[in-house]
Design a protein around this motif. Structure first.
Motif, mmCIF file in Angstrom:
data_model
loop_
_atom_site.group_PDB
_atom_site.id
_atom_site.type_symbol
_atom_site.label_atom_id
_atom_site.label_comp_id
_atom_site.label_asym_id
_atom_site.label_seq_id
_atom_site.Cartn_x
_atom_site.Cartn_y
_atom_site.Cartn_z
ATOM 1 N N ASP A 157 0.839 -1.212 0.000
ATOM 2 C CA ASP A 157 0.000 0.000 0.000
ATOM 3 C C ASP A 157 0.872 1.260 0.000
ATOM 4 O OD1 ASP A 157 -2.335 -1.438 -0.050
ATOM 5 O OD2 ASP A 157 -2.728 -1.287 2.109
ATOM 6 N N GLN A 158 1.882 1.252 0.899
ATOM 7 C CA GLN A 158 2.769 2.421 1.019
ATOM 8 C C GLN A 158 3.600 2.606 -0.244
ATOM 9 O OE1 GLN A 158 3.135 4.622 3.463
ATOM 10 N NE2 GLN A 158 2.814 3.714 5.463
ATOM 11 N N ALA A 159 4.097 1.477 -0.796
ATOM 12 C CA ALA A 159 4.978 1.553 -1.969
ATOM 13 C C ALA A 159 4.218 2.047 -3.197
ATOM 14 C CB ALA A 159 5.615 0.192 -2.237
ATOM 15 N N ILE A 160 3.017 1.529 -3.413
ATOM 16 C CA ILE A 160 2.220 1.943 -4.574
ATOM 17 C C ILE A 160 1.840 3.418 -4.449
ATOM 18 C CG2 ILE A 160 -0.035 1.627 -5.712
ATOM 19 C CD1 ILE A 160 0.404 -1.446 -5.182
ATOM 20 N N CYS A 161 1.510 3.833 -3.234
ATOM 21 C CA CYS A 161 1.204 5.242 -2.964
ATOM 22 C C CYS A 161 2.436 6.117 -3.248
ATOM 23 C CB CYS A 161 0.766 5.388 -1.510
ATOM 24 S SG CYS A 161 0.294 7.053 -1.081
ATOM 25 N N ALA A 162 3.619 5.632 -2.846
ATOM 26 C CA ALA A 162 4.866 6.383 -3.057
ATOM 27 C C ALA A 162 5.189 6.520 -4.545
ATOM 28 C CB ALA A 162 6.022 5.707 -2.325
ATOM 29 N N VAL A 163 4.918 5.467 -5.301
ATOM 30 C CA VAL A 163 5.155 5.527 -6.755
ATOM 31 C C VAL A 163 4.234 6.569 -7.385
ATOM 32 C CG1 VAL A 163 4.995 4.267 -8.942
ATOM 33 C CG2 VAL A 163 5.990 3.144 -6.944
ATOM 34 N N GLN A 164 3.005 6.624 -6.908
ATOM 35 C CA GLN A 164 2.019 7.544 -7.490
ATOM 36 C C GLN A 164 2.256 9.007 -7.113
ATOM 37 O OE1 GLN A 164 -1.211 5.138 -5.856
ATOM 38 N NE2 GLN A 164 -2.143 5.059 -7.880
ATOM 39 N N ALA A 177 11.809 -1.836 -4.515
ATOM 40 C CA ALA A 177 11.318 -2.695 -3.429
ATOM 41 C C ALA A 177 10.161 -3.578 -3.902
ATOM 42 C CB ALA A 177 10.895 -1.838 -2.240
ATOM 43 N N ILE A 178 9.252 -3.009 -4.699
ATOM 44 C CA ILE A 178 8.133 -3.801 -5.240
ATOM 45 C C ILE A 178 8.667 -4.923 -6.127
ATOM 46 C CG2 ILE A 178 6.090 -3.751 -6.757
ATOM 47 C CD1 ILE A 178 5.672 -0.800 -5.809
ATOM 48 N N ARG A 179 9.643 -4.583 -6.978
ATOM 49 C CA ARG A 179 10.242 -5.588 -7.869
ATOM 50 C C ARG A 179 10.847 -6.746 -7.060
ATOM 51 N NH1 ARG A 179 12.625 -6.097 -13.057
ATOM 52 N NH2 ARG A 179 12.021 -3.990 -13.670
ATOM 53 N N LYS A 180 11.596 -6.418 -6.011
ATOM 54 C CA LYS A 180 12.234 -7.472 -5.201
ATOM 55 C C LYS A 180 11.181 -8.341 -4.504
ATOM 56 C CE LYS A 180 16.241 -6.322 -6.474
ATOM 57 N NZ LYS A 180 16.805 -7.138 -7.563
ATOM 58 N N GLU A 205 1.695 9.211 -15.715
ATOM 59 C CA GLU A 205 3.012 8.639 -16.060
ATOM 60 C C GLU A 205 3.506 7.656 -14.999
ATOM 61 O OE1 GLU A 205 7.647 10.010 -16.663
ATOM 62 O OE2 GLU A 205 6.129 11.545 -16.318
ATOM 63 N N ALA A 206 3.323 8.035 -13.721
ATOM 64 C CA ALA A 206 3.806 7.183 -12.628
ATOM 65 C C ALA A 206 3.074 5.842 -12.610
ATOM 66 C CB ALA A 206 3.624 7.893 -11.288
ATOM 67 N N GLU A 207 1.769 5.863 -12.847
ATOM 68 C CA GLU A 207 0.988 4.620 -12.849
ATOM 69 C C GLU A 207 1.362 3.744 -14.047
ATOM 70 O OE1 GLU A 207 -3.206 5.413 -12.401
ATOM 71 O OE2 GLU A 207 -2.955 5.864 -10.251
ATOM 72 N N GLN A 208 1.615 4.372 -15.186
ATOM 73 C CA GLN A 208 2.056 3.613 -16.365
ATOM 74 C C GLN A 208 3.411 2.953 -16.102
ATOM 75 O OE1 GLN A 208 1.336 2.566 -19.572
ATOM 76 N NE2 GLN A 208 -0.758 2.948 -18.911
ATOM 77 N N MET A 209 4.306 3.711 -15.439
ATOM 78 C CA MET A 209 5.634 3.189 -15.112
ATOM 79 C C MET A 209 5.510 1.965 -14.189
ATOM 80 S SD MET A 209 8.771 5.224 -13.241
ATOM 81 C CE MET A 209 8.536 6.700 -14.192
ATOM 82 N N LEU A 210 4.643 2.086 -13.190
ATOM 83 C CA LEU A 210 4.430 0.978 -12.250
ATOM 84 C C LEU A 210 3.827 -0.227 -12.965
ATOM 85 C CD1 LEU A 210 4.273 -0.316 -9.443
ATOM 86 C CD2 LEU A 210 2.195 0.991 -9.022
ATOM 87 N N TYR A 211 2.796 0.013 -13.749
ATOM 88 C CA TYR A 211 2.120 -1.071 -14.470
ATOM 89 C C TYR A 211 3.103 -1.798 -15.405
ATOM 90 C CZ TYR A 211 -1.055 -3.659 -17.471
ATOM 91 O OH TYR A 211 -1.677 -4.673 -18.165
ATOM 92 N N ASN A 212 3.902 -1.038 -16.141
ATOM 93 C CA ASN A 212 4.858 -1.633 -17.082
ATOM 94 C C ASN A 212 5.939 -2.439 -16.367
ATOM 95 O OD1 ASN A 212 3.522 -0.570 -19.291
ATOM 96 N ND2 ASN A 212 4.751 1.297 -19.352
ATOM 97 N N MET A 213 6.407 -1.928 -15.194
ATOM 98 C CA MET A 213 7.402 -2.684 -14.424
ATOM 99 C C MET A 213 6.825 -4.009 -13.947
ATOM 100 S SD MET A 213 8.500 -3.650 -11.176
ATOM 101 C CE MET A 213 7.880 -2.548 -9.915
ATOM 102 N N VAL A 214 5.598 -3.957 -13.428
ATOM 103 C CA VAL A 214 4.931 -5.168 -12.926
ATOM 104 C C VAL A 214 4.735 -6.178 -14.068
ATOM 105 C CG1 VAL A 214 2.759 -6.070 -11.971
ATOM 106 C CG2 VAL A 214 3.819 -4.016 -10.989
#
Length: 220
Positions: A157-164, A177-180, A205-214
């Protein structure tokens, strides 16, 4: 040698190993230090190897506003005398990603209270305190593997919020950290996948970056 002499000796070695080209390049990339000798990591490790771990020496090095002294401090600080309140003081002094990365790698990940302290740090509103929290969690996940379900939920929750909503350094540390966490197991990977699937068509942009990494981790 007493503490004063050790400090003087280390600074002399750093000056002799100075690399103006590296120092200038780092300055141009935005790494701001009061003093940066541009000494490369293998040389810093060689200097550290000549000294026993020593609390007073490490504390004195940390107080110097010099890039190489701060890196050496993390290498020379014994874990058993590095109490949580000192960890907080050090974190308050961190002003860039390089020192955060080195200190998490050389010291923070080895602390017996690292799991609890890293969760405290990621809940902070101070930029580099958050960065240290996420980088420490990433290191712990690389070393120990998984985390229990309840803290994992809080972390994600904290990490996804931080990415956004976080700054670029916070976002980068949270993504790592999410990747690991995901790389530990398929179950973890799909858990994160479910949390971000609604971001597939996001215009942020931040959500796209997160989605693409996942997606990249899951596809690999």
């Amino acid at each position: 040698m007493d503490l004063k002499e050790q400090l003087k000796d280390i600074k002399t070695q750093l000056r002799l190993s100075m690399n103006g080209v590296v120092s200038q390049s780092m300055r141009e990339k935005g790494a701001n230090y009061k003093l940066n000798f541009g000494v490369e990591l293998p040389r810093i490790k060689n200097i550290a190897a000549a000294y026993e771990k020593n609390h007073d020496l490490a504390q004195a090095l940390w107080k110097e506003d010099i890039r190489e002294c701060k890196i050496l401090a993390g290498m020379l600080q014994p874990v058993d005398t590095f109490f949580p309140e000192i960890a907080d003081i050090w974190v308050e002094n961190i002003r860039n990603t390089e020192i955060a990365e080195f200190t998490c790698m050389n010291l923070f990940q080895h602390l017996p209270y690292a799991p609890a302290k890293s969760f405290q740090w990621i809940a902070s509103e101070v930029e580099y305190t958050q960065v240290c929290g996420f980088l420490t969690i990433a290191r712990l996940l690389m070393k120990k593997g998984n985390m229990d379900e309840r803290p994992a939920g809080e972390f994600l929750d904290q990490a996804i919020c931080a990415v956004q909503s976080g700054s670029y350094p916070v976002r980068k540390a949270a993504l790592l950290a999410i990747r690991k966490y995901m790389e530990h197991s398929e179950e973890n990977a799909f858990k994160v996948c479910r949390m971000v699937e609604h971001m597939a068509d996001s215009e942020m942009e931040a959500e796209q970056m997160l989605y693409n990494m996942v997606k990249e981790v899951v596809d690999n």
